[in-house]
Design a protein around this motif. Sequence first.
Motif, PDB file in Angstrom:
ATOM      1  N   ILE A 229      30.552 -11.827 -21.793  1.00 42.66           N
ATOM      2  CA  ILE A 229      31.232 -10.581 -22.163  1.00 42.66           C
ATOM      3  C   ILE A 229      32.514 -10.411 -21.349  1.00 42.66           C
ATOM      4  O   ILE A 229      33.573 -10.052 -21.897  1.00 42.66           O
ATOM      5  CB  ILE A 229      30.292  -9.365 -21.986  1.00 42.66           C
ATOM      6  CG1 ILE A 229      29.119  -9.437 -22.974  1.00 42.66           C
ATOM      7  CG2 ILE A 229      31.061  -8.052 -22.104  1.00 42.66           C
ATOM      8  CD1 ILE A 229      29.509  -9.378 -24.443  1.00 42.66           C
TER       9      ILE A 229
ATOM     10  N   LYS B 241      30.413  -2.633 -23.996  1.00 42.30           N
ATOM     11  CA  LYS B 241      29.928  -4.006 -23.772  1.00 42.30           C
ATOM     12  C   LYS B 241      30.073  -4.405 -22.309  1.00 42.30           C
ATOM     13  O   LYS B 241      29.149  -4.980 -21.718  1.00 42.30           O
ATOM     14  CB  LYS B 241      30.663  -4.995 -24.673  1.00 42.30           C
ATOM     15  CG  LYS B 241      30.198  -4.946 -26.110  1.00 42.30           C
ATOM     16  CD  LYS B 241      30.877  -6.013 -26.945  1.00 42.30           C
ATOM     17  CE  LYS B 241      30.382  -5.977 -28.379  1.00 42.30           C
ATOM     18  NZ  LYS B 241      30.984  -7.048 -29.193  1.00 42.30           N
TER      19      LYS B 241
ATOM     20  N   SER C 290      27.562  -2.433 -20.234  1.00 45.32           N
ATOM     21  CA  SER C 290      26.214  -2.980 -20.443  1.00 45.32           C
ATOM     22  C   SER C 290      26.039  -4.303 -19.708  1.00 45.32           C
ATOM     23  O   SER C 290      24.987  -4.545 -19.104  1.00 45.32           O
ATOM     24  CB  SER C 290      25.953  -3.189 -21.933  1.00 45.32           C
ATOM     25  OG  SER C 290      25.992  -1.962 -22.604  1.00 45.32           O
TER      26      SER C 290
ATOM     27  N   MET D 227      23.304  -3.296 -25.264  1.00 45.20           N
ATOM     28  CA  MET D 227      23.853  -4.580 -25.719  1.00 45.20           C
ATOM     29  C   MET D 227      23.220  -4.986 -27.047  1.00 45.20           C
ATOM     30  O   MET D 227      23.929  -5.471 -27.943  1.00 45.20           O
ATOM     31  CB  MET D 227      23.619  -5.664 -24.655  1.00 45.20           C
ATOM     32  CG  MET D 227      24.350  -6.952 -24.942  1.00 45.20           C
ATOM     33  SD  MET D 227      26.154  -6.802 -24.938  1.00 45.20           S
ATOM     34  CE  MET D 227      26.471  -6.525 -23.197  1.00 45.20           C
TER      35      MET D 227
ATOM     36  N   LEU E  12      24.833  -2.991 -29.814  1.00 44.84           N
ATOM     37  CA  LEU E  12      26.203  -3.459 -30.039  1.00 44.84           C
ATOM     38  C   LEU E  12      26.229  -4.809 -30.753  1.00 44.84           C
ATOM     39  O   LEU E  12      27.083  -5.056 -31.607  1.00 44.84           O
ATOM     40  CB  LEU E  12      26.962  -3.539 -28.707  1.00 44.84           C
ATOM     41  CG  LEU E  12      27.263  -2.192 -28.050  1.00 44.84           C
ATOM     42  CD1 LEU E  12      27.728  -2.391 -26.605  1.00 44.84           C
ATOM     43  CD2 LEU E  12      28.289  -1.410 -28.849  1.00 44.84           C
TER      44      LEU E  12
END
Length: 125
Positions: free
Chosen positions: A16, A59, A62, A83, A86
Amino acid sequence: MEYIIIAAKVIIFISIINVWFFRFNKPTEWRGGSANSMKEEFKTYGLSETMMYLVGGLKVLSAVLLLVSIWMPSLALYGAATMAVLMLGAIGMHLKISDPIKRSLPAFIFLVLSLLILAGHYGYL
């Protein structure tokens, strides 16, 4: 199993951070449609720049929660659940624009890893 869950948390975190900080303005084979940047990708999905920053912020938050949950396990629930939601949204966006299934693969992998972390958090593993 504990080491696999830790590895899942680290993999999600690194991935991420890589996407949202280092590859934000770069093309990848996973971007939706023919987008060459994150802004173009969200535009392809019909989403605003504000939504892009909201999703990106969630994101990253998380992912940070997942990393910190290695030492503070109670945070795993919040990081992994957010997460997972998402990633379901990301898969949905790829489906919405009829992307090849391959482009949903990273989101699917992160969804599975998030569910694995949740299962571990609740003692199912």
